[in-house]
Design a protein around this motif. Structure first.
Motif, PDB file in Angstrom:
ATOM      1  N   GLU A 245       0.826  -1.208   0.000  1.00  0.00           N
ATOM      2  CA  GLU A 245       0.000   0.000   0.000  1.00  0.00           C
ATOM      3  C   GLU A 245       0.864   1.262   0.000  1.00  0.00           C
ATOM      4  OE1 GLU A 245      -2.499  -0.476   3.395  1.00  0.00           O
ATOM      5  OE2 GLU A 245      -3.931  -1.805   2.363  1.00  0.00           O
ATOM      6  N   ILE A 246       1.903   1.250   0.819  1.00  0.00           N
ATOM      7  CA  ILE A 246       2.779   2.415   0.908  1.00  0.00           C
ATOM      8  C   ILE A 246       3.619   2.574  -0.354  1.00  0.00           C
ATOM      9  CG2 ILE A 246       4.775   3.377   2.136  1.00  0.00           C
ATOM     10  CD1 ILE A 246       3.575   2.217   4.712  1.00  0.00           C
ATOM     11  N   PHE A 247       4.124   1.478  -0.887  1.00  0.00           N
ATOM     12  CA  PHE A 247       4.913   1.550  -2.115  1.00  0.00           C
ATOM     13  C   PHE A 247       4.068   2.078  -3.275  1.00  0.00           C
ATOM     14  CE2 PHE A 247       7.695  -2.210  -0.517  1.00  0.00           C
ATOM     15  CZ  PHE A 247       8.360  -1.354   0.345  1.00  0.00           C
ATOM     16  N   GLU A 248       2.837   1.611  -3.356  1.00  0.00           N
ATOM     17  CA  GLU A 248       1.951   2.085  -4.418  1.00  0.00           C
ATOM     18  C   GLU A 248       1.693   3.589  -4.272  1.00  0.00           C
ATOM     19  OE1 GLU A 248      -2.248   0.796  -6.573  1.00  0.00           O
ATOM     20  OE2 GLU A 248      -1.917   0.260  -4.469  1.00  0.00           O
ATOM     21  N   ARG A 249       1.506   4.037  -3.049  1.00  0.00           N
ATOM     22  CA  ARG A 249       1.276   5.462  -2.825  1.00  0.00           C
ATOM     23  C   ARG A 249       2.506   6.287  -3.213  1.00  0.00           C
ATOM     24  NH1 ARG A 249      -1.038   8.500   2.646  1.00  0.00           N
ATOM     25  NH2 ARG A 249      -0.821  10.620   1.827  1.00  0.00           N
ATOM     26  N   SER A 250       3.670   5.813  -2.840  1.00  0.00           N
ATOM     27  CA  SER A 250       4.908   6.518  -3.163  1.00  0.00           C
ATOM     28  C   SER A 250       5.104   6.637  -4.672  1.00  0.00           C
ATOM     29  CB  SER A 250       6.104   5.781  -2.538  1.00  0.00           C
ATOM     30  OG  SER A 250       7.322   6.267  -3.052  1.00  0.00           O
ATOM     31  N   VAL A 251       4.895   5.546  -5.380  1.00  0.00           N
ATOM     32  CA  VAL A 251       5.058   5.561  -6.843  1.00  0.00           C
ATOM     33  C   VAL A 251       4.079   6.539  -7.485  1.00  0.00           C
ATOM     34  CG1 VAL A 251       4.812   4.188  -8.950  1.00  0.00           C
ATOM     35  CG2 VAL A 251       6.002   3.229  -6.978  1.00  0.00           C
ATOM     36  N   LYS A 252       2.848   6.512  -7.044  1.00  0.00           N
ATOM     37  CA  LYS A 252       1.837   7.425  -7.599  1.00  0.00           C
ATOM     38  C   LYS A 252       2.164   8.877  -7.247  1.00  0.00           C
ATOM     39  CE  LYS A 252      -2.046   4.209  -7.908  1.00  0.00           C
ATOM     40  NZ  LYS A 252      -3.414   3.853  -7.409  1.00  0.00           N
ATOM     41  N   ASP A 253       2.626   9.115  -6.020  1.00  0.00           N
ATOM     42  CA  ASP A 253       3.000  10.466  -5.618  1.00  0.00           C
ATOM     43  C   ASP A 253       4.132  10.999  -6.486  1.00  0.00           C
ATOM     44  OD1 ASP A 253       1.102  10.407  -3.650  1.00  0.00           O
ATOM     45  OD2 ASP A 253       2.515  10.184  -1.974  1.00  0.00           O
ATOM     46  N   TYR A 254       5.127  10.156  -6.751  1.00  0.00           N
ATOM     47  CA  TYR A 254       6.254  10.581  -7.581  1.00  0.00           C
ATOM     48  C   TYR A 254       5.776  10.994  -8.969  1.00  0.00           C
ATOM     49  CZ  TYR A 254      10.297  10.565 -10.597  1.00  0.00           C
ATOM     50  OH  TYR A 254      11.244  10.933 -11.532  1.00  0.00           O
ATOM     51  N   HIS A 255       4.879  10.211  -9.536  1.00  0.00           N
ATOM     52  CA  HIS A 255       4.458  10.443 -10.916  1.00  0.00           C
ATOM     53  C   HIS A 255       3.473  11.599 -11.083  1.00  0.00           C
ATOM     54  CE1 HIS A 255       6.356   6.472 -11.501  1.00  0.00           C
ATOM     55  NE2 HIS A 255       6.652   6.983 -12.684  1.00  0.00           N
TER      56      HIS A 255
ATOM     57  N   TYR B  56       4.103  10.201   6.347  1.00  0.00           N
ATOM     58  CA  TYR B  56       4.055   9.396   7.568  1.00  0.00           C
ATOM     59  C   TYR B  56       4.935   9.980   8.683  1.00  0.00           C
ATOM     60  CZ  TYR B  56       1.859   6.177   4.340  1.00  0.00           C
ATOM     61  OH  TYR B  56       1.024   5.620   3.404  1.00  0.00           O
ATOM     62  N   LYS B  57       4.643   9.594   9.887  1.00  0.00           N
ATOM     63  CA  LYS B  57       5.354  10.083  11.060  1.00  0.00           C
ATOM     64  C   LYS B  57       6.832   9.706  10.996  1.00  0.00           C
ATOM     65  CE  LYS B  57       5.385   9.715  16.124  1.00  0.00           C
ATOM     66  NZ  LYS B  57       4.752   9.072  17.296  1.00  0.00           N
ATOM     67  N   PRO B  58       7.730  10.674  11.152  1.00  0.00           N
ATOM     68  CA  PRO B  58       9.172  10.381  11.128  1.00  0.00           C
ATOM     69  C   PRO B  58       9.536   9.283  12.119  1.00  0.00           C
ATOM     70  CG  PRO B  58       8.800  12.742  11.085  1.00  0.00           C
ATOM     71  CD  PRO B  58       7.447  12.109  11.335  1.00  0.00           C
ATOM     72  N   SER B  59      10.464   8.435  11.691  1.00  0.00           N
ATOM     73  CA  SER B  59      10.971   7.304  12.485  1.00  0.00           C
ATOM     74  C   SER B  59      10.008   6.123  12.565  1.00  0.00           C
ATOM     75  CB  SER B  59      11.344   7.735  13.914  1.00  0.00           C
ATOM     76  OG  SER B  59      12.348   8.730  13.871  1.00  0.00           O
ATOM     77  N   SER B  60       8.801   6.281  12.023  1.00  0.00           N
ATOM     78  CA  SER B  60       7.870   5.149  11.991  1.00  0.00           C
ATOM     79  C   SER B  60       8.264   4.197  10.866  1.00  0.00           C
ATOM     80  CB  SER B  60       6.440   5.631  11.770  1.00  0.00           C
ATOM     81  OG  SER B  60       6.297   6.196  10.471  1.00  0.00           O
ATOM     82  N   LEU B  61       7.812   2.959  10.960  1.00  0.00           N
ATOM     83  CA  LEU B  61       8.087   1.996   9.900  1.00  0.00           C
ATOM     84  C   LEU B  61       7.487   2.486   8.589  1.00  0.00           C
ATOM     85  CD1 LEU B  61       9.137  -0.726   8.891  1.00  0.00           C
ATOM     86  CD2 LEU B  61       6.969  -1.753   9.644  1.00  0.00           C
TER      87      LEU B  61
ATOM     88  N   HIS C 121       7.070   5.513   7.560  1.00  0.00           N
ATOM     89  CA  HIS C 121       7.936   6.572   7.028  1.00  0.00           C
ATOM     90  C   HIS C 121       9.139   5.966   6.306  1.00  0.00           C
ATOM     91  CE1 HIS C 121       9.551  10.747   7.125  1.00  0.00           C
ATOM     92  NE2 HIS C 121      10.718  10.122   7.118  1.00  0.00           N
ATOM     93  N   LEU C 122       9.737   4.960   6.927  1.00  0.00           N
ATOM     94  CA  LEU C 122      10.899   4.300   6.336  1.00  0.00           C
ATOM     95  C   LEU C 122      10.542   3.610   5.024  1.00  0.00           C
ATOM     96  CD1 LEU C 122      12.455   2.663   9.530  1.00  0.00           C
ATOM     97  CD2 LEU C 122      13.263   4.710   8.332  1.00  0.00           C
ATOM     98  N   LEU C 123       9.394   2.949   4.991  1.00  0.00           N
ATOM     99  CA  LEU C 123       8.974   2.241   3.786  1.00  0.00           C
ATOM    100  C   LEU C 123       8.699   3.210   2.637  1.00  0.00           C
ATOM    101  CD1 LEU C 123       6.585  -0.394   5.401  1.00  0.00           C
ATOM    102  CD2 LEU C 123       8.853  -0.829   4.417  1.00  0.00           C
TER     103      LEU C 123
END
Length: 201
Positions: free
Chosen positions: A8-18, A31-36, A38-40
């Protein structure tokens, strides 16, 4: 399941980039800094930018000076990606540090975070193959071939997601244990790369 969260997070990141589709776009991690989470998100953003840098550097008529600049940027990205994967593994090491490991527990050759790294790259492959499968300026043969490849990628995503969830479940139950080896990349280290330490001014 961790794989569901990752996908879910990877899909959001890819869409955000594009939204801007620009390697210099600013990462707007929600996402909240230092949270999993956020890292993903950060992990996939790095992968997505590097994916497009790899495309750009393959331009046949690219200016050599620009190509070298991009190559150096890719090297830096690879180091950042490795550091982040190791940081994610540290999260899992801490999470499962109190698990009682069974006497017959087995060691998994791939750590959870490096498996998640592959899942992140798979999301990029899926996104771009989907675009190719839907290209209106391409031939029907091209779209069909890409649709077939997309089907395989989606199956790989399902299989890898299942494997990641099963691995973490077994670690949580003490049936497997984590052992993380630092990558120890040498080419970026001025004390380990002969080209760097023999050419000091």
């Amino acid at each position: 399941m961790i794989s569901k969260l990752c996908n879910e997070i990877f899909e959001r990141s890819v869409k955000d980039y594009h939204i801007h589709d620009n390697v210099d776009a600013v990462e707007n991690n929600p996402y909240k800094p230092s949270s999993l989470e956020h890292l993903l998100y950060k992990k996939n953003w790095i992968d997505t930018v590097q994916w497009h840098l790899e495309d750009i550097i393959r331009e046949p008529n690219i200016d050599p000076v620009m190509a070298l600049k991009i190559k150096r940027r890719i090297d830096e990205s690879n180091q950042e990606r490795t550091n982040l994967v190791e940081y994610i593994d540290s999260y899992f090491l801490d999470k499962y540090k109190n698990v009682k490991v069974q006497a017959n527990a087995k060691f998994n050759t791939e750590s959870p975070a490096w498996a998640i790294d592959r899942l992140s790259i798979l999301m990029l492959k899926i996104y771009h193959m989907q675009r190719e499968a839907e290209r209106t300026d391409a031939t029907e043969e091209h779209r069909l071939a890409c649709s077939n490849k997309l089907h395989i990628l989606l199956q790989q995503q399902l299989d890898l997601s299942t494997a990641i969830d099963e691995l973490l479940q077994e670690i949580e139950e003490g049936k497997k244990y984590m052992k993380v080896y630092k990558q120890m990349k040498m080419y970026n280290d001025p004390s380990l790369n002969p080209v760097l330490y023999t050419n000091k001014n």
